[in-house]
Design an enzyme around this catalytic site. Structure first.
Site, PDB file in Angstrom:
ATOM      1  N   GLU A  51      32.418  75.688  -8.605  1.00 16.78           N
ATOM      2  CA  GLU A  51      31.566  74.601  -9.084  1.00 16.78           C
ATOM      3  C   GLU A  51      30.608  74.209  -7.975  1.00 16.78           C
ATOM      4  O   GLU A  51      30.675  74.749  -6.865  1.00 16.78           O
ATOM      5  CB  GLU A  51      32.431  73.417  -9.553  1.00 16.78           C
ATOM      6  CG  GLU A  51      33.292  72.819  -8.456  1.00 16.78           C
ATOM      7  CD  GLU A  51      34.350  71.835  -8.967  1.00 16.78           C
ATOM      8  OE1 GLU A  51      34.761  71.917 -10.138  1.00 16.78           O
ATOM      9  OE2 GLU A  51      34.764  70.988  -8.176  1.00 16.78           O
ATOM     10  N   HIS A  72      35.422  65.629  -9.413  1.00 17.67           N
ATOM     11  CA  HIS A  72      36.080  66.109  -8.199  1.00 17.67           C
ATOM     12  C   HIS A  72      35.333  65.561  -6.983  1.00 17.67           C
ATOM     13  O   HIS A  72      34.109  65.642  -6.930  1.00 17.67           O
ATOM     14  CB  HIS A  72      36.053  67.633  -8.125  1.00 17.67           C
ATOM     15  CG  HIS A  72      36.961  68.294  -9.112  1.00 17.67           C
ATOM     16  ND1 HIS A  72      36.701  69.532  -9.629  1.00 17.67           N
ATOM     17  CD2 HIS A  72      38.127  67.892  -9.658  1.00 17.67           C
ATOM     18  CE1 HIS A  72      37.678  69.875 -10.458  1.00 17.67           C
ATOM     19  NE2 HIS A  72      38.551  68.882 -10.499  1.00 17.67           N
TER      20      HIS A  72
END
Lengths: 289, 395
Positions: free
Chosen positions: A209, A247
């Site tokens: 990511e 996150h």
């Protein structure tokens, strides 16, 4: 074969008697993981889920021979729990806890630097070797013994990759969730090197990511040394710059850590990058056909 | 969590970092009082009036001005308080200013020319350690310096076992071209700054400029301070400094119910479990011809209450044309999530946009049947591809 954990792994649970620890220890047992006991300071001597509870990790290791630990301790105490496991001689430390302060993790990383211990996570779903040992919180039933190694920063995207490779008839060797925090133990590259060395793993799925440079480091190594097909997906093409996307580590802070840049770097290294996570399984099936 | 300049400077000062002194004011009258107090404290008779918002580039938008008298302090404060400040770092709509920091004048003439430097402290992810980054080219946009003259940006990695050492602090001062008194002052400044960074569990300090005054003192003239959200539990005093007026109202509301939400500018809302899958879902919306209206991670327990809160939040945006719910049920069973979606839908009542629910994982087939038989205007899907096609039809 597989990597890091298998049916012989002896697992203890730190934070054994808490809600999360209890639930997931039960699920792991059910999957067939060899859970040999747990640690909850102050509750040593008791029995929980039919297994012994110890006050310290050292004691648990001495009495059970455990070599793997999974941590469900609250964030304020999780850094300490990781260091305690390393000190006690645990070889693989899996930390599920989300929200550990960065300052604590800097200390932990430094502490582990001269210990013979591997940390997985924190803020991760754990590690599983299909049909052998589940040390984590993933839904066990979607896994099937097979030939694909999976390394991922994301829990639910791992499940997507697992589900698709199972349905494509490929199955998995081991799947590792490395976690989405800025400081983590095992990196994408570490996992890829281990999958390369594992004869049963025929292909590798890498899920990354935005944020950081773990994917770029892996790409550089793959370009020079890779022999197995790698399929990758990078989440966050549409994420705005400077915003943390769930996150703690998922934040675009420069040109090199955008999804677009990472995809380009991976493609340059010969990695098969898919733009939709729906294509992970079919792409791997095509490459392994 | 971001802090205002005045809050950041107060924290720095409490760790012995020398700062440009200042007093915060909510009204022009308070600003004049603040200026008088500063005059007594420091002898300054010029003042700088700075808008307090969580964005840089304030000077460019007219949010930082010099006042050469108490009357000017009043008139300038009156002008800045209540203004909508647009800077290169705010949105085009700008931000309403409700406070100013009245600061002492530190650019007074003297034996040497004042000099501006850049200094920041942050964690280097590759090393897993903190670094101090600095440059002799302060007072300007550091990204521009990095682009044009990268050799003028220096980095010092800090060993977590010992913190910043004396020789490292001296090296920084030497690299900035300092000697004599200013070298000693800079050494003290660097050591105190790092102590403050660790002491408050910061995740970013950006001091731009660090000023060498004409009498060789070293001061923080500005302070961008971000604190690690995960560590706020051990800094209750700092947690109380949170200014919710600086946050997006949707995001603030989401945070009060424990939802991880980021507002975006698109037309398809989404609700997902897991941060990675949430980002991937946004990407899928884009590939299907829509654009994501938000990032939303509902977490592991997508029950009816959370789903309802999430729906209500997404529906507050009038631009929404469709909502995609994307859940991979692992430990949480899909049929329970489906029931949650149905309950939430019925409880809200008037959802006028198509809702596409994609449930995969444990009991996905049962979940699809529940949705399909609910009689609601909800489309179900099981594969990601399926869901993407439904979005395409909706937009």
């Amino acid at each position: 074969m597989s990597i890091l954990v298998n049916k012989d792994s002896k697992v203890i649970v730190q934070g054994f008697t808490g809600g999360e620890g209890t639930f997931h220890a039960g699920q792991m047992n059910e999957y067939g993981t060899n859970v040999v006991g747990g640690v909850t300071p102050g509750k040593g001597g008791q029995e929980h889920l039919g297994k012994p509870v110890f006050n310290t990790v050292s004691e648990a290791v001495a009495k059970t021979g455990a070599d793997v630990s999974i941590i469900f301790v609250p964030p304020a105490f999780a850094g300490d729990a990781i260091m305690e496991a390393a000190e006690a001689g645990i070889k693989i430390i899996v930390c599920i806890t989300e929200g550990i302060p960065v300052k604590d993790m800097i200390t932990v990383k430094e502490y582990l630097s001269d210990k013979d211990a591997r940390l997985i996570g924190p803020n991760c779903p754990g590690i599983i070797t299909a049909e052998e040992s589940k040390i984590g919180i993933m839904p066990g039933f979607i896994f099937k013994k097979g030939s694909v190694g999976i390394v991922s920063k994301s829990g639910t995207l791992t499940y997507e990759a697992v589900d698709q490779t199972t349905k494509a008839g490929l199955g998995q060797t081991t799947a590792i969730g490395i976690g989405g925090d800025p400081i983590i133990g095992t990196t994408t590259l570490d996992a890829i090197q281990m999958f390369e060395a594992d004869p049963e793993t025929k292909g590798i799925i890498m899920i990354g990511e935005i944020g950081g440079n773990l994917e770029s480091l892996a790409a550089a190594w793959i370009k020079e040394n890779g022999t197995k097909p790698v399929v990758a997906f990078i989440a966050g093409e549409t994420a705005p710059e400077g915003r943390t996307m769930g996150h703690a580590g998922a934040i675009v802070s420069g040109e090199d850590d955008t999804a677009t840049a990472k995809k380009r770097i991976l493609r340059d290294a010969g990695v098969h990058v898919v733009d939709s996570p729906a294509d992970l399984g079919s792409k791997m099936a095509e490459l392994l056909a | 969590m971001n802090l205002h300049e005045y809050q950041g400077k107060a924290l720095l000062k409490s760790f012995g970092v020398a700062i440009q002194e200042g007093i915060v004011a909510n009204t022009p009258e308070e600003a004049v009082e603040a200026a008088k107090e500063l005059n007594r404290m420091t002898g300054t008779d010029w003042f700088v009036i700075k808008a307090q918002i969580h964005a840089g580039g304030r000077g460019k938008g007219g949010g930082v001005k010099i006042a050469k008298s108490f009357d000017e302090v009043r008139s300038i404060s009156d002008q800045i308080i209540g203004m909508t400040l647009v800077t290169p770092q705010t949105s085009a709509e700008g931000k309403l200013v409700s406070k100013v920091l009245v600061g002492q004048d530190v650019y007074y003439p003297g034996a040497s020319e004042p000099e501006e430097y850049y200094m920041s402290v942050m964690m280097d992810r590759q090393a897993g350690r903190n670094i101090i980054m600095y440059s002799p080219d302060g007072g300007m946009d550091i990204e521009a310096v990095a682009e044009k003259t990268p050799e003028r940006i220096f980095k010092e990695e800090i060993d977590p076992k010992v913190g910043v050492t004396g020789f490292q602090a001296r090296k920084i001062a030497f690299n900035l071209g300092l000697s004599g008194k200013s070298l000693k002052e800079m050494t003290k400044f660097v050591v105190a700054l790092y102590k403050a960074y660790e002491g408050i569990d910061a995740s970013l300090f950006e001091i731009n400029p660090v000023l060498k005054t004409s009498d060789d003192s070293i001061l923080a003239v500005d302070a961008k301070v971000t604190v690690d959200d995960s560590a706020l539990y051990r800094h209750k005093d700092i947690a109380e400094m949170r200014d919710i007026t600086e946050e997006d109202p949707f995001e603030y509301e989401a945070s009060t119910v424990g939802l991880n939400f980021v507002k975006l500018d698109g037309n398809v809302g989404c609700m997902v479990n897991g941060a990675g899958l949430a980002m991937a879902t946004m990407d899928i919306i884009k590939m299907s011809g829509g654009s994501p209206a938000n990032f939303l991670d509902v977490g592991g327990t997508a029950d009816a209450k959370r789903v309802e809160q999430a729906f209500r939040l997404i529906l507050k945006d009038p631009k929404i044309k469709a909502i995609l719910v994307n859940i991979f049920g692992g430990i949480v069973r899909c049929d329970r999530v489906a029931q949650g979606v149905i309950d939430a839908y019925q409880s809200i009542g008037d959802i006028n946009v198509p809702v596409i629910v994609r449930l995969q994982g444990t009991n996905a087939v049962e979940a699809k049947a529940l949705i399909d038989n609910s009689g609601l205007k909800v489309t179900s899907a099981i594969t990601l591809l399926d869901a993407a096609n439904r979005v395409k039809e909706a937009v």
